[in-house]
Motif scaffolding. Structure first.
Motif, PDB file in Angstrom:
ATOM      1  N   VAL A 354      28.151 -80.058  65.561  1.00 54.95           N
ATOM      2  CA  VAL A 354      26.878 -79.786  66.350  1.00 54.95           C
ATOM      3  C   VAL A 354      27.720 -79.760  67.950  1.00 54.95           C
ATOM      4  N   ALA A 355      28.322 -80.954  68.409  1.00 55.81           N
ATOM      5  CA  ALA A 355      28.745 -80.944  69.651  1.00 55.81           C
ATOM      6  C   ALA A 355      29.795 -80.057  69.868  1.00 55.81           C
ATOM      7  N   SER A 356      30.699 -79.579  68.902  1.00 54.07           N
ATOM      8  CA  SER A 356      31.820 -78.668  69.257  1.00 54.07           C
ATOM      9  C   SER A 356      31.307 -77.217  69.133  1.00 54.07           C
ATOM     10  N   LEU A 357      30.415 -76.842  68.548  1.00 51.56           N
ATOM     11  CA  LEU A 357      29.877 -75.454  68.334  1.00 51.56           C
ATOM     12  C   LEU A 357      29.556 -74.663  69.748  1.00 51.56           C
ATOM     13  N   PRO A 358      28.862 -75.180  70.610  1.00 52.64           N
ATOM     14  CA  PRO A 358      28.980 -74.528  71.988  1.00 52.64           C
ATOM     15  C   PRO A 358      30.131 -74.188  72.540  1.00 52.64           C
ATOM     16  N   ILE A 359      31.006 -75.069  72.372  1.00 50.60           N
ATOM     17  CA  ILE A 359      32.305 -74.773  72.966  1.00 50.60           C
ATOM     18  C   ILE A 359      33.134 -73.391  72.297  1.00 50.60           C
ATOM     19  N   ALA A 360      33.028 -73.543  71.056  1.00 54.79           N
ATOM     20  CA  ALA A 360      33.701 -72.455  70.077  1.00 54.79           C
ATOM     21  C   ALA A 360      32.779 -71.080  70.559  1.00 54.79           C
ATOM     22  N   ALA A 361      31.427 -71.178  70.856  1.00 52.50           N
ATOM     23  CA  ALA A 361      30.676 -69.957  71.225  1.00 52.50           C
ATOM     24  C   ALA A 361      31.168 -69.555  72.417  1.00 52.50           C
ATOM     25  N   THR A 362      31.985 -70.311  73.420  1.00 48.52           N
ATOM     26  CA  THR A 362      32.321 -69.950  74.762  1.00 48.52           C
ATOM     27  C   THR A 362      33.434 -69.008  74.772  1.00 48.52           C
ATOM     28  N   PHE A 363      34.217 -69.374  73.634  1.00 42.82           N
ATOM     29  CA  PHE A 363      35.351 -68.507  73.538  1.00 42.82           C
ATOM     30  C   PHE A 363      35.235 -67.064  72.765  1.00 42.82           C
ATOM     31  N   GLN A 364      34.250 -66.873  72.236  1.00 42.32           N
ATOM     32  CA  GLN A 364      33.887 -65.664  71.352  1.00 42.32           C
ATOM     33  C   GLN A 364      34.151 -64.325  71.892  1.00 42.32           C
ATOM     34  N   ILE A 365      33.890 -64.037  73.333  1.00 38.26           N
ATOM     35  CA  ILE A 365      34.179 -62.682  73.879  1.00 38.26           C
ATOM     36  C   ILE A 365      35.556 -62.763  74.175  1.00 38.26           C
ATOM     37  N   PHE A 366      36.232 -63.830  74.554  1.00 40.42           N
ATOM     38  CA  PHE A 366      37.634 -63.686  74.857  1.00 40.42           C
ATOM     39  C   PHE A 366      38.435 -63.426  73.274  1.00 40.42           C
ATOM     40  N   ASP A 367      38.043 -64.026  72.248  1.00 34.23           N
ATOM     41  CA  ASP A 367      38.448 -63.893  71.074  1.00 34.23           C
ATOM     42  C   ASP A 367      38.287 -62.465  70.661  1.00 34.23           C
ATOM     43  N   GLY A 368      37.171 -61.753  70.890  1.00 39.06           N
ATOM     44  CA  GLY A 368      36.833 -60.304  70.435  1.00 39.06           C
ATOM     45  C   GLY A 368      37.912 -59.417  71.394  1.00 39.06           C
ATOM     46  N   GLN A 370      41.027 -60.044  72.732  1.00 39.69           N
ATOM     47  CA  GLN A 370      42.545 -60.394  72.329  1.00 39.69           C
ATOM     48  C   GLN A 370      42.657 -59.573  71.179  1.00 39.69           C
ATOM     49  N   VAL A 371      41.857 -59.878  70.034  1.00 40.69           N
ATOM     50  CA  VAL A 371      42.273 -59.204  68.776  1.00 40.69           C
ATOM     51  C   VAL A 371      42.044 -57.709  68.493  1.00 40.69           C
ATOM     52  N   LEU A 432      44.372 -57.281  78.676  1.00 43.22           N
ATOM     53  CA  LEU A 432      43.660 -56.298  79.358  1.00 43.22           C
ATOM     54  C   LEU A 432      44.459 -55.762  80.408  1.00 43.22           C
ATOM     55  N   ALA A 433      45.360 -56.676  81.047  1.00 42.93           N
ATOM     56  CA  ALA A 433      46.053 -56.283  82.289  1.00 42.93           C
ATOM     57  C   ALA A 433      47.125 -55.260  81.387  1.00 42.93           C
ATOM     58  N   TRP A 434      47.937 -55.302  80.456  1.00 44.12           N
ATOM     59  CA  TRP A 434      48.918 -54.767  79.753  1.00 44.12           C
ATOM     60  C   TRP A 434      48.387 -53.401  79.507  1.00 44.12           C
ATOM     61  N   ILE A 435      47.260 -53.665  78.843  1.00 38.41           N
ATOM     62  CA  ILE A 435      46.790 -52.067  78.333  1.00 38.41           C
ATOM     63  C   ILE A 435      46.492 -51.298  79.452  1.00 38.41           C
ATOM     64  N   ALA A 436      45.742 -51.967  80.599  1.00 40.01           N
ATOM     65  CA  ALA A 436      45.409 -51.007  81.844  1.00 40.01           C
ATOM     66  C   ALA A 436      46.660 -50.213  82.336  1.00 40.01           C
ATOM     67  N   ALA A 437      47.821 -51.210  82.431  1.00 45.91           N
ATOM     68  CA  ALA A 437      49.128 -50.768  83.154  1.00 45.91           C
ATOM     69  C   ALA A 437      49.771 -49.820  82.052  1.00 45.91           C
ATOM     70  N   ARG A 438      49.993 -50.079  80.840  1.00 46.68           N
ATOM     71  CA  ARG A 438      50.868 -49.362  79.859  1.00 46.68           C
ATOM     72  C   ARG A 438      49.927 -49.125  78.585  1.00 46.68           C
ATOM     73  N   GLY A 439      49.012 -48.330  78.607  1.00 51.14           N
ATOM     74  CA  GLY A 439      48.379 -48.200  77.473  1.00 51.14           C
ATOM     75  C   GLY A 439      48.789 -46.982  76.647  1.00 51.14           C
ATOM     76  N   PRO A 440      47.878 -46.545  75.721  1.00 47.57           N
ATOM     77  CA  PRO A 440      48.411 -45.504  74.767  1.00 47.57           C
ATOM     78  C   PRO A 440      49.063 -44.462  75.121  1.00 47.57           C
ATOM     79  N   SER A 441      48.559 -43.951  76.234  1.00 44.87           N
ATOM     80  CA  SER A 441      48.853 -42.646  76.978  1.00 44.87           C
ATOM     81  C   SER A 441      50.144 -42.752  77.396  1.00 44.87           C
ATOM     82  N   THR A 442      50.822 -44.057  77.511  1.00 47.35           N
ATOM     83  CA  THR A 442      52.313 -43.831  77.842  1.00 47.35           C
ATOM     84  C   THR A 442      53.217 -44.321  76.767  1.00 47.35           C
ATOM     85  N   ALA A 443      52.478 -44.508  75.545  1.00 48.61           N
ATOM     86  CA  ALA A 443      53.500 -44.762  74.467  1.00 48.61           C
ATOM     87  C   ALA A 443      54.310 -43.740  73.622  1.00 48.61           C
TER      88      ALA A 443
END
Length: 451
Positions: A354-368, A370-371, A432-443
């Motif tokens: 129970v104490a750990s779940l709020p912390i795990a909730a914090t990184f959900q957006i970052f996890d989404g 990055q994957v 995010l920085a990498w895709i902004a600089a060298r995204g699919p349009s450059t591939a």
């Protein structure tokens, strides 16, 4: 805006069944944990450590096979049926080849876990749990190759159907083998391992049968020949796949290293970490599906020479991944007292979870983010440098910080989760920085000469 909405719909059509399939795959492990939690903390910990070892090894093999992803997605976009068929054949060849070292390393689970500082009695039980799964090692890699073949062509239904059936079989087998029924003895964690191995064999056989029975290979196949064993082509796929394997492995190993840290803290922190990791991983399957849809969609568009549309698809996918995980974060925080109770853990384990779940909730957006970002890079065939991002984020920052917080600062298992959260935030920002600089349009298109 109309084009963005249309792209969102296309991605959703792909992502929903892919996410459900990945969620079903995660549920196989969740069900094991739920059932073993009723056997006792020791059985739960042994299975958690066994999965730590087996997935740590399996990840590289899966990555090598997933090297077919950009070739299949771009060949489908280009309408090149022969290349599609050859890519699948070569993926199957790599699956068989990769299964050999996987099986060998699985037989070393017990000694390996003992060397990593785990309790000998738990390492021994984890060893037996992993050995029970040996027949499933080549099967799961063959399944991954066939699933990627269908996914790259936008065919998502068969894998979802197989996964639903696999979960039903797993529940029944688990009940019989874990607790003892139909005249069989109660085998605990070993019973769960046997069930997992059997289910993986059934999944591979069922998906192959559906492909042949429904003619899903028509128009994207070529008769088996020596071309399937072409060293140059296999090396090209393996080169892309090695980057994928390292990227996946470095991420998974980081969370598993944190599990080892939890094991050093004691049985209760290990069980609590396992519960929270399973819940977070369950939510993680949703953006994994979106990331897989991004591989298909961006790869198809690059293959059909539409780089600007591929760029738009990439950013829509990233926004969708972040949005979905925002909802998951809210649910995880709001249900932080309800979800751990599903595992029927004792009071100490429940309180830590129970104490750990709020912390795990914090990184959900970052996890989404990055994957999905890694899915975009996979579609482009740029996988090796992506692995460096994970190495820096997790091993230079996340794990040292997690260890310091857990042991030096004395924050225990919650310190582990804070360290991982910081690492995920850095990885997501770098992508995010990498895709902004060298995204699919450059591939441009990927060729067999590219690694």
């Amino acid at each position: 805006m109309r084009e963005v909405v249309a792209e969102l719909r296309r991605l959703a059509v792909l992502a929903v069944p892919l996410a459900l399939t990945q969620l079903g795959n995660m549920l196989l492990g969740i069900v094991d944990m739920l059932m073993l939690g009723r056997v006792g903390r020791e059985a739960l910990d042994a299975a958690a450590l066994g999965n730590l070892w087996s997935y740590a090894v399996l990840t590289i093999g899966m990555g090598l096979v997933l090297g077919i992803d950009p070739f299949i997605a771009q060949a489908h976009g280009a309408g090149d049926g022969r290349t599609l068929g050859l890519a699948l054949q070569r993926g199957l060849v790599l699956a068989v080849a990769a299964s050999l070292p996987v099986v060998l390393l699985w037989t070393l689970a017990g000694p390996g876990l003992t060397l990593l500082g785990q309790a000998p009695h738990l390492a021994g039980q984890a060893h037996d749990y992993v050995l029970a799964q040996l027949p499933g090692a080549p099967a799961v890699l063959l399944y991954v190759a066939m699933r990627s073949y269908l996914q790259g062509r936008g065919i998502t239904g068969p894998a979802l159907l197989v996964m639903v059936a696999a979960n039903l079989v797993n529940v029944g087998l688990n009940y019989v083998l874990i607790f003892g029924a139909l005249g069989l003895p109660a085998l605990g964690a070993v019973g769960a391992g046997i069930s997992t191995g059997v289910v993986r064999v059934v999944m591979a056989a069922a998906l192959a049968w559906i492909i042949v029975r429904r003619g899903l290979h028509h128009g994207a196949w070529t008769p088996w020949s020596r071309a399937a064993l072409d060293r140059r082509a296999l090396a090209a796929i393996a080169g892309v796949g090695l980057g994928i394997g390292l990227q996946l492995g470095l991420e998974i190993w980081a969370f598993q290293a944190a599990m080892l840290f939890a094991g050093w803290l004691g049985d209760a922190p290990l069980a609590a970490y396992t519960i929270v990791l399973n819940l977070a991983s369950c939510a993680f399957m949703l953006p994994v599906g979106i990331g897989m849809a991004a591989v298909t969609r961006v790869g198809n568009l690059l293959g059909s020479d539409r780089p600007r549309e591929a760029d738009r698809a990439a950013w829509v996918a990233l926004a969708l991944g972040a949005g979905v995980m925002s909802v998951c974060a809210s649910l995880m925080f709001g249900l932080r007292r309800v979800l751990p109770a599903l595992f029927d853990a004792d009071a100490e384990v429940y309180a830590l979870a129970v104490a750990s779940l709020p912390i795990a909730a914090t990184f959900q957006i970052f996890d989404g983010i990055q994957v999905v970002g890694f899915g975009v890079l996979r579609a482009m065939g740029r996988t090796r440098k992506a692995a460096l991002v994970n190495f820096a984020g997790y091993y230079a920052v996340a794990l040292p910080l997690a260890y310091w917080l857990a042991f030096t600062r004395g924050e225990g298992v919650t310190g582990l989760w804070w360290g991982l959260t910081v690492g995920l935030a850095l990885v997501a920002s770098a992508l995010l920085a990498w895709i902004a600089a060298r995204g699919p349009s450059t591939a441009g298109k990927i060729s067999l000469e590219q690694r």
